[in-house]
Design a protein around this motif. Structure first.
Motif, PDB file in Angstrom:
ATOM      1  N   ALA A  62      33.086 -27.272 -19.840  1.00  0.00           N
ATOM      2  CA  ALA A  62      32.443 -27.693 -21.085  1.00  0.00           C
ATOM      3  C   ALA A  62      32.358 -29.213 -21.179  1.00  0.00           C
ATOM      4  O   ALA A  62      31.363 -29.762 -21.669  1.00  0.00           O
ATOM      5  N   ALA A  63      33.390 -29.914 -20.681  1.00  0.00           N
ATOM      6  CA  ALA A  63      33.389 -31.378 -20.722  1.00  0.00           C
ATOM      7  C   ALA A  63      32.298 -31.944 -19.822  1.00  0.00           C
ATOM      8  O   ALA A  63      31.620 -32.923 -20.190  1.00  0.00           O
ATOM      9  N   ASN A  64      32.090 -31.367 -18.653  1.00  0.00           N
ATOM     10  CA  ASN A  64      31.050 -31.865 -17.755  1.00  0.00           C
ATOM     11  C   ASN A  64      29.662 -31.695 -18.363  1.00  0.00           C
ATOM     12  O   ASN A  64      28.812 -32.582 -18.224  1.00  0.00           O
ATOM     13  N   GLU A  65      29.430 -30.591 -19.030  1.00  0.00           N
ATOM     14  CA  GLU A  65      28.135 -30.395 -19.686  1.00  0.00           C
ATOM     15  C   GLU A  65      27.956 -31.383 -20.844  1.00  0.00           C
ATOM     16  O   GLU A  65      26.877 -31.948 -21.034  1.00  0.00           O
ATOM     17  N   ALA A  66      29.028 -31.599 -21.615  1.00  0.00           N
ATOM     18  CA  ALA A  66      28.940 -32.514 -22.758  1.00  0.00           C
ATOM     19  C   ALA A  66      28.717 -33.950 -22.298  1.00  0.00           C
ATOM     20  O   ALA A  66      27.861 -34.662 -22.841  1.00  0.00           O
ATOM     21  N   PHE A  67      29.464 -34.400 -21.296  1.00  0.00           N
ATOM     22  CA  PHE A  67      29.324 -35.783 -20.845  1.00  0.00           C
ATOM     23  C   PHE A  67      28.055 -35.986 -20.025  1.00  0.00           C
ATOM     24  O   PHE A  67      27.592 -37.124 -19.884  1.00  0.00           O
ATOM     25  N   ASP A  68      27.478 -34.931 -19.496  1.00  0.00           N
ATOM     26  CA  ASP A  68      26.171 -35.060 -18.857  1.00  0.00           C
ATOM     27  C   ASP A  68      25.105 -35.365 -19.902  1.00  0.00           C
ATOM     28  O   ASP A  68      24.184 -36.151 -19.661  1.00  0.00           O
ATOM     29  N   THR A  69      25.238 -34.761 -21.087  1.00  0.00           N
ATOM     30  CA  THR A  69      24.338 -35.089 -22.202  1.00  0.00           C
ATOM     31  C   THR A  69      24.577 -36.503 -22.686  1.00  0.00           C
ATOM     32  O   THR A  69      23.628 -37.246 -22.976  1.00  0.00           O
ATOM     33  N   ILE A 114      36.486 -41.307 -28.470  1.00  0.00           N
ATOM     34  CA  ILE A 114      37.272 -42.472 -28.067  1.00  0.00           C
ATOM     35  C   ILE A 114      36.637 -43.191 -26.877  1.00  0.00           C
ATOM     36  O   ILE A 114      36.668 -44.420 -26.779  1.00  0.00           O
ATOM     37  N   ILE A 115      36.017 -42.432 -25.954  1.00  0.00           N
ATOM     38  CA  ILE A 115      35.332 -43.059 -24.823  1.00  0.00           C
ATOM     39  C   ILE A 115      34.088 -43.799 -25.297  1.00  0.00           C
ATOM     40  O   ILE A 115      33.793 -44.913 -24.836  1.00  0.00           O
ATOM     41  N   GLU A 116      33.342 -43.206 -26.216  1.00  0.00           N
ATOM     42  CA  GLU A 116      32.152 -43.868 -26.745  1.00  0.00           C
ATOM     43  C   GLU A 116      32.503 -45.178 -27.423  1.00  0.00           C
ATOM     44  O   GLU A 116      31.852 -46.207 -27.188  1.00  0.00           O
ATOM     45  N   ASP A 117      33.553 -45.185 -28.247  1.00  0.00           N
ATOM     46  CA  ASP A 117      33.979 -46.420 -28.911  1.00  0.00           C
ATOM     47  C   ASP A 117      34.417 -47.472 -27.901  1.00  0.00           C
ATOM     48  O   ASP A 117      34.078 -48.651 -28.030  1.00  0.00           O
ATOM     49  N   MET A 118      35.156 -47.047 -26.883  1.00  0.00           N
ATOM     50  CA  MET A 118      35.635 -47.999 -25.888  1.00  0.00           C
ATOM     51  C   MET A 118      34.483 -48.585 -25.079  1.00  0.00           C
ATOM     52  O   MET A 118      34.444 -49.801 -24.810  1.00  0.00           O
ATOM     53  N   GLU A 119      33.523 -47.753 -24.680  1.00  0.00           N
ATOM     54  CA  GLU A 119      32.393 -48.267 -23.898  1.00  0.00           C
ATOM     55  C   GLU A 119      31.555 -49.263 -24.706  1.00  0.00           C
ATOM     56  O   GLU A 119      31.082 -50.263 -24.175  1.00  0.00           O
ATOM     57  N   LEU A 120      31.357 -48.998 -25.983  1.00  0.00           N
ATOM     58  CA  LEU A 120      30.596 -49.916 -26.821  1.00  0.00           C
ATOM     59  C   LEU A 120      31.315 -51.259 -26.945  1.00  0.00           C
ATOM     60  O   LEU A 120      30.688 -52.324 -26.860  1.00  0.00           O
ATOM     61  N   ARG A 170      25.661 -38.978 -20.867  1.00  0.00           N
ATOM     62  CA  ARG A 170      25.081 -39.854 -19.840  1.00  0.00           C
ATOM     63  C   ARG A 170      23.573 -39.991 -20.022  1.00  0.00           C
ATOM     64  O   ARG A 170      23.021 -41.089 -19.914  1.00  0.00           O
ATOM     65  N   GLU A 171      22.900 -38.891 -20.319  1.00  0.00           N
ATOM     66  CA  GLU A 171      21.455 -38.932 -20.497  1.00  0.00           C
ATOM     67  C   GLU A 171      21.074 -39.770 -21.709  1.00  0.00           C
ATOM     68  O   GLU A 171      20.069 -40.491 -21.688  1.00  0.00           O
ATOM     69  N   MET A 172      21.884 -39.733 -22.768  1.00  0.00           N
ATOM     70  CA  MET A 172      21.588 -40.482 -23.984  1.00  0.00           C
ATOM     71  C   MET A 172      21.810 -41.975 -23.806  1.00  0.00           C
ATOM     72  O   MET A 172      20.998 -42.797 -24.247  1.00  0.00           O
ATOM     73  N   TYR A 173      22.904 -42.360 -23.131  1.00  0.00           N
ATOM     74  CA  TYR A 173      23.272 -43.771 -23.032  1.00  0.00           C
ATOM     75  C   TYR A 173      22.785 -44.439 -21.750  1.00  0.00           C
ATOM     76  O   TYR A 173      22.519 -45.639 -21.739  1.00  0.00           O
ATOM     77  N   TYR A 174      22.703 -43.686 -20.657  1.00  0.00           N
ATOM     78  CA  TYR A 174      22.348 -44.274 -19.371  1.00  0.00           C
ATOM     79  C   TYR A 174      20.963 -43.880 -18.894  1.00  0.00           C
ATOM     80  O   TYR A 174      20.437 -44.511 -17.973  1.00  0.00           O
ATOM     81  N   GLU A 175      20.401 -42.803 -19.461  1.00  0.00           N
ATOM     82  CA  GLU A 175      19.098 -42.270 -19.080  1.00  0.00           C
ATOM     83  C   GLU A 175      19.109 -41.662 -17.678  1.00  0.00           C
ATOM     84  O   GLU A 175      18.652 -40.546 -17.485  1.00  0.00           O
ATOM     85  N   LYS A 176      19.647 -42.373 -16.719  1.00  0.00           N
ATOM     86  CA  LYS A 176      19.763 -41.838 -15.361  1.00  0.00           C
ATOM     87  C   LYS A 176      21.224 -41.930 -14.933  1.00  0.00           C
ATOM     88  O   LYS A 176      22.107 -42.029 -15.762  1.00  0.00           O
TER      89      LYS A 176
END
Length: 270
Positions: free
Chosen positions: A87-94, A203-209, A96-102
């Protein structure tokens, strides 16, 4: 090692191990290396290779949970944790698509103890524009989650490795690279296993920003100031013309103030 170019990290690490072979295990466990992309032969999807899914010469795919080359004795997560990893791989793949596009993302979980588990969430994006520009962004997020009743405590260590190389007529040759590591801890509500994914993602989203803003404002901003102070994109003739116009304007304003001062003095004498 953190102050050496990330794109040369593997070569530098190999040379350092040759100089100090007795430190090999410590160096491999503590030095972050750029992520590599490999393709899952079972699912036909790309995944990232790091020390978190490597056992000897074999690497585990997060999509199939199988090692390549096959290894029967290599560790795999428990069935309960494996469902959470999928489930985590599917969520973080989404994500990745939102923030990195590729790019490519991978998440790996492993059992820690009865009330805790650990994992790593990885992102990599490579950008190239022919021979004139290339660069890469590697994000490595390692966490440990501890369940405490209805709350869960998360400890996160994030590392970003970035490099960009350009060779253009207007800028010349430029090689800007570096790495940054930050740590944070947080508590979030926890009522079911799937809540871990949302909490870890937050928490990862906040840290990356935060790290991205720091890179943009401090490192790239400082580099831009230095470059602008050393070299101008305007031609020398235009710069001289602007300087002469500015000098002439200052001179005229000075003469005008002087004339106004004389006129006021004449009126006061009269």
């Amino acid at each position: 090692m953190r102050r050496l170019p990330p794109q040369n990290m593997e070569e530098n690490l190999s040379q350092l191990i040759d100089l100090a072979p007795h430190l090999q295990d410590d160096l491999l466990n503590n030095v972050d290396q750029p992520l590599k992309v490999q393709r899952c032969k079972v699912k036909g999807r790309d995944y990232l290779v790091s020390e978190f899914n490597r056992d000897g010469d074999s690497c585990r795919s997060p999509w199939s949970n199988e090692y390549d080359p096959p290894s029967m004795e290599s560790p795999v997560p428990s069935p309960k944790l494996r469902r959470l990893e999928i489930a985590a791989n599917e969520a973080f793949d989404t994500y990745r698509e939102m923030y990195y596009e590729k790019g490519v993302s991978s998440a790996y979980f492993w059992d820690d103890d009865n009330d805790a588990f650990a994992g790593a969430v990885l992102f990599k994006k490579v950008g190239e524009d022919g021979r004139k520009m290339k660069g890469a962004w590697d994000s490595i997020h390692v966490f440990r989650a501890t369940e405490r009743g209805r709350n869960a405590h998360y400890k996160l260590t994030s590392t970003i490795m970035l490099y960009t190389i350009t060779d253009r007529d207007e800028t010349g040759k430029l090689n800007l690279s570096g790495s940054m590591t930050r740590q944070t801890e947080a508590d979030y509500p926890y009522d079911e296993p799937q809540a871990h994914i949302a909490n870890i993602g937050r928490i990862i989203e906040d840290m990356e920003l935060k790290m991205r803003n720091s890179l943009q404002e401090v490192y790239f901003g400082k580099t831009r100031d230095i470059v602008n102070g050393l070299r101008s994109v305007d031609s020398l003739i235009e710069s001289r013309k602007q300087a002469e116009i500015q000098k002439e304007l200052v001179s005229r304003l000075a003469r005008r103030e002087k004339d106004l001062g004389k006129a006021k003095q004449n009126r006061s004498d009269t």
